[in-house]
Design a protein around this motif. Sequence first.
Motif, PDB file in Angstrom:
ATOM      1  N   GLY A  81      78.915  52.304  74.490  1.00 46.50           N
ATOM      2  CA  GLY A  81      79.502  52.840  73.350  1.00 46.50           C
ATOM      3  C   GLY A  81      78.585  53.669  72.416  1.00 46.50           C
ATOM      4  O   GLY A  81      78.780  54.186  71.682  1.00 46.50           O
ATOM      5  N   ARG A  82      77.133  53.512  72.930  1.00 45.83           N
ATOM      6  CA  ARG A  82      76.113  54.317  72.128  1.00 45.83           C
ATOM      7  C   ARG A  82      76.077  55.689  72.525  1.00 45.83           C
ATOM      8  O   ARG A  82      76.810  55.982  73.590  1.00 45.83           O
ATOM      9  N   TYR A  83      75.471  56.362  71.581  1.00 41.38           N
ATOM     10  CA  TYR A  83      75.283  57.928  72.023  1.00 41.38           C
ATOM     11  C   TYR A  83      73.881  58.304  71.992  1.00 41.38           C
ATOM     12  O   TYR A  83      72.991  57.823  71.122  1.00 41.38           O
ATOM     13  N   ASN A  84      73.583  59.235  72.866  1.00 44.44           N
ATOM     14  CA  ASN A  84      72.386  59.981  72.662  1.00 44.44           C
ATOM     15  C   ASN A  84      72.728  61.311  72.219  1.00 44.44           C
ATOM     16  O   ASN A  84      73.374  62.178  73.151  1.00 44.44           O
ATOM     17  N   ILE A  85      72.322  62.023  71.024  1.00 44.57           N
ATOM     18  CA  ILE A  85      72.763  63.603  70.784  1.00 44.57           C
ATOM     19  C   ILE A  85      71.404  64.190  70.327  1.00 44.57           C
ATOM     20  O   ILE A  85      70.441  63.594  69.977  1.00 44.57           O
ATOM     21  N   VAL A  86      71.742  65.474  70.309  1.00 41.29           N
ATOM     22  CA  VAL A  86      70.867  66.330  69.748  1.00 41.29           C
ATOM     23  C   VAL A  86      71.653  67.131  68.787  1.00 41.29           C
ATOM     24  O   VAL A  86      72.550  67.707  69.138  1.00 41.29           O
ATOM     25  N   LEU A  87      71.155  67.167  67.508  1.00 40.32           N
ATOM     26  CA  LEU A  87      71.627  67.913  66.564  1.00 40.32           C
ATOM     27  C   LEU A  87      70.920  69.344  66.214  1.00 40.32           C
ATOM     28  O   LEU A  87      69.722  69.500  66.279  1.00 40.32           O
ATOM     29  N   SER A  88      71.527  70.426  66.409  1.00 41.20           N
ATOM     30  CA  SER A  88      71.055  71.589  65.566  1.00 41.20           C
ATOM     31  C   SER A  88      71.375  71.863  64.162  1.00 41.20           C
ATOM     32  O   SER A  88      72.540  71.953  63.955  1.00 41.20           O
ATOM     33  N   GLY A  89      70.319  72.214  63.433  1.00 46.08           N
ATOM     34  CA  GLY A  89      70.561  72.512  62.088  1.00 46.08           C
ATOM     35  C   GLY A  89      71.160  73.824  61.782  1.00 46.08           C
ATOM     36  O   GLY A  89      70.868  74.928  62.506  1.00 46.08           O
ATOM     37  N   ILE A  90      72.072  73.698  60.976  1.00 47.62           N
ATOM     38  CA  ILE A  90      73.039  75.036  60.716  1.00 47.62           C
ATOM     39  C   ILE A  90      72.722  75.551  59.241  1.00 47.62           C
ATOM     40  O   ILE A  90      72.639  76.683  59.200  1.00 47.62           O
ATOM     41  N   ALA A  91      72.752  74.587  58.432  1.00 47.84           N
ATOM     42  CA  ALA A  91      72.467  74.913  56.862  1.00 47.84           C
ATOM     43  C   ALA A  91      72.368  73.675  56.159  1.00 47.84           C
ATOM     44  O   ALA A  91      72.641  72.587  56.375  1.00 47.84           O
TER      45      ALA A  91
END
Length: 208
Positions: A81-91
């Motif tokens: 149930g865990r996640y590894n994510i990459v966020l890209s900054g928008i604003a």
Amino acid sequence: MGGAIGTVRLSLFPLSGALLFPGLQLPLHIFEPRYRAMVSDALARDRRIAMIQPQAPSEGAPLFQVGCVGKIEDVEALEDGRYNIVLSGIARFRVLRELDAKTPFRQVEAELLHDDLDEALSAVERAGFEREARSFADAQGYAVDWDSVARLDDQSLINGVSQIAPFDVAAKQALLEAPNLAARCELLIQLMQFFGRRDSDDGAVTLQ
């Protein structure tokens, strides 16, 4: 600070010391149940999560007023149930009010802020920053590929250093809230000069 470009409802991930800037990326490991729920919700809707710093480490602590919205670009769903994510900054955004949300994660009404992503430093500002960065890196014992640094555009360099700099919560927040790139560059130089002069290594620089 940039002008507002619209009001939105945002799901928050309050995390001390974790900054995101428009145009940059932030990898995150999501393991708490409420934030796993937040990622699931975001993936089902617009893939957006808002990063913001709490003013204290306690549960439900007041939030700083400015954060950055990120879009989930990469996601790895683990079997437990865990996640590894990459966020890209928008604003960047400014909190207007916290909402009485029924979700396990906090939500706010916020206004998105406009940043000029084409803003550049003057040659003098860029040279001054690189000179101070070299001095700071040498003093801290950091190994830096300066040839790669020289190839970075001004936005990637200044915002990238701001995002990973070893400063405390208040200092990093001040960098995020800087009204433009030149002001952020100037503040970074001041922080590196102050931190680089410290005799002890028992913590990070503070603006508190």
